[in-house]
Write a protein that holds these residues in place. Structure first.
Motif, mmCIF file in Angstrom:
data_model
loop_
_atom_site.group_PDB
_atom_site.id
_atom_site.type_symbol
_atom_site.label_atom_id
_atom_site.label_comp_id
_atom_site.label_asym_id
_atom_site.label_seq_id
_atom_site.Cartn_x
_atom_site.Cartn_y
_atom_site.Cartn_z
ATOM 1 N N GLN A 1 -3.452 16.085 8.883
ATOM 2 C CA GLN A 1 -4.382 15.384 8.704
ATOM 3 C C GLN A 1 -4.235 13.730 8.779
ATOM 4 O O GLN A 1 -3.011 13.419 9.160
ATOM 5 N N GLY A 2 -5.040 12.864 8.991
ATOM 6 C CA GLY A 2 -4.947 11.436 8.793
ATOM 7 C C GLY A 2 -4.028 10.959 7.517
ATOM 8 O O GLY A 2 -3.858 11.734 6.629
ATOM 9 N N LEU A 3 -4.162 9.510 7.288
ATOM 10 C CA LEU A 3 -3.678 8.948 6.037
ATOM 11 C C LEU A 3 -4.859 8.808 5.167
ATOM 12 O O LEU A 3 -6.026 8.133 5.411
ATOM 13 N N LEU B 1 -0.637 -3.300 9.807
ATOM 14 C CA LEU B 1 0.204 -2.697 8.690
ATOM 15 C C LEU B 1 1.609 -2.413 9.168
ATOM 16 O O LEU B 1 1.591 -1.849 10.341
ATOM 17 N N LYS C 1 -3.188 0.380 -4.072
ATOM 18 C CA LYS C 1 -2.586 -0.864 -3.312
ATOM 19 C C LYS C 1 -2.418 -1.796 -4.312
ATOM 20 O O LYS C 1 -2.993 -2.095 -5.623
ATOM 21 N N LEU D 1 -5.571 6.739 1.474
ATOM 22 C CA LEU D 1 -5.207 5.661 0.412
ATOM 23 C C LEU D 1 -4.911 6.150 -0.581
ATOM 24 O O LEU D 1 -5.620 6.705 -1.226
ATOM 25 N N PHE E 1 0.756 -1.216 0.089
ATOM 26 C CA PHE E 1 -0.075 -0.139 0.030
ATOM 27 C C PHE E 1 0.869 1.387 -0.179
ATOM 28 O O PHE E 1 2.085 1.300 0.783
ATOM 29 N N PHE F 1 3.662 7.285 2.663
ATOM 30 C CA PHE F 1 4.107 6.191 3.521
ATOM 31 C C PHE F 1 3.844 4.937 2.651
ATOM 32 O O PHE F 1 2.852 4.883 2.116
ATOM 33 N N GLU G 1 3.262 14.024 2.857
ATOM 34 C CA GLU G 1 4.296 12.990 3.490
ATOM 35 C C GLU G 1 3.620 11.575 3.108
ATOM 36 O O GLU G 1 2.622 11.553 3.033
ATOM 37 N N PHE H 1 4.532 -0.166 8.516
ATOM 38 C CA PHE H 1 4.842 1.204 7.783
ATOM 39 C C PHE H 1 6.469 1.520 7.562
ATOM 40 O O PHE H 1 7.029 1.165 8.403
ATOM 41 N N TYR I 1 0.110 5.170 1.168
ATOM 42 C CA TYR I 1 -0.800 6.083 1.861
ATOM 43 C C TYR I 1 -0.161 7.686 1.614
ATOM 44 O O TYR I 1 1.144 7.812 1.725
ATOM 45 N N GLN J 1 9.268 4.634 7.088
ATOM 46 C CA GLN J 1 9.323 6.054 7.975
ATOM 47 C C GLN J 1 8.771 7.101 7.179
ATOM 48 O O GLN J 1 8.735 8.319 7.873
ATOM 49 N N GLN K 1 -0.193 11.456 3.575
ATOM 50 C CA GLN K 1 -0.635 12.240 4.815
ATOM 51 C C GLN K 1 -0.431 13.634 4.435
ATOM 52 O O GLN K 1 0.857 14.092 4.374
#
Lengths: 118, 114
Positions: free
Chosen positions: A42-44, A106, A49, A46, A34, A90, A88, A108, A36, A110, A38
């Motif tokens: 905020q959150g992640l 999951l 995938k 998608l 996957f 991931f 960013e 991840f 993601y 860095q 960011q």
């Protein structure tokens, strides 16, 4: 156990230039992969995938990634970036047929901060 | 369709206090996951709940705990807060327990411990 390495912590690029964000993984079993994104505070979200099938996967916002099993890589690419792509990114893996402590979680990398300059 | 929601957005606590974070999954999703995103430590898996049961737990001390309610919402509790608990706590949900089920993330709760 699985591990994910994102080879670049920061990638600066000019608007409309192509970009590649590199991701390598290590796992003793097959994995699902996957990417993601960011955005600040905020959150992640998608992006895309890879579960099976074609190794070239297309995602949202013009991004695509290619799964290379022999090189255990899943690099993310975009042919022409925009200022709004600054965020960013991931890379993450989820093991297939996993049991025990690897089940359902999951792992991840860095993260890679992509900064698009005008 | 509403995404994963989390509350509160931000909170500030002092060392030794207790905190409860809340998460509502996407409608129809039965699995809820919690992750910690601390500065310099990246994203680390905390807990996974499905159908009210804890399915897996990350490498965190027992003062991190949680539960899942019959409506599939979830709480994360952290007791005896320490300074290093300061982080963004992310909740994710998935349709089920299948290994190909994609995890969708909420906006997170930013916890600051003073």
């Amino acid at each position: 156990a699985q591990s994910v390495t994102q080879l670049d912590s920061q990638v600066p690029v000019f608007e409309e230039a192509p970009v590649e964000l590199r991701c390598n993984y290590s796992s003793s079993v097959s994995v699902y992969l996957f990417w993601y994104v960011q955005y600040p505070n905020q959150g992640l979200q998608l992006l895309l995938k890879y579960l099976s099938g074609s190794t070239l996967v297309k995602g949202i916002n013009g991004f695509e990634a290619e799964f290379n099993k022999s090189q255990t890589s899943f690099h993310l690419r975009k042919p022409s970036v925009h200022i709004s792509d600054t965020a960013e990114y991931f890379c993450a893996v989820n093991p297939a047929n996993a049991g025990g402590t690897s089940y359902g979680k999951l792992t991840f990398g860095q993260g890679t901060i992509l900064t698009v300059h005008p | 369709e509403a995404g994963v929601t989390q509350s509160p957005t931000h909170l500030i606590k002092t060392r030794g206090q207790q905190v409860t974070l809340r998460c509502s999954p996407i409608s129809g999703h039965t699995s809820v996951y919690w992750y910690q995103q601390a500065l310099g430590l990246g994203l680390q898996f905390l807990l996974w709940y499905d159908e009210g049961e804890e399915r897996n737990r990350g490498n965190f001390p027992p003062r991190f705990s949680g539960r899942q309610f019959p409506n599939y919402s979830s709480e994360l509790n952290v007791n005896a807060l320490e300074l290093e608990d300061s982080a963004l706590y992310l909740c994710a949900s998935s349709l089920g327990t299948g290994e190909t089920d994609t995890q969708y993330f909420g906006p997170g709760t930013r916890l600051t411990v003073l």
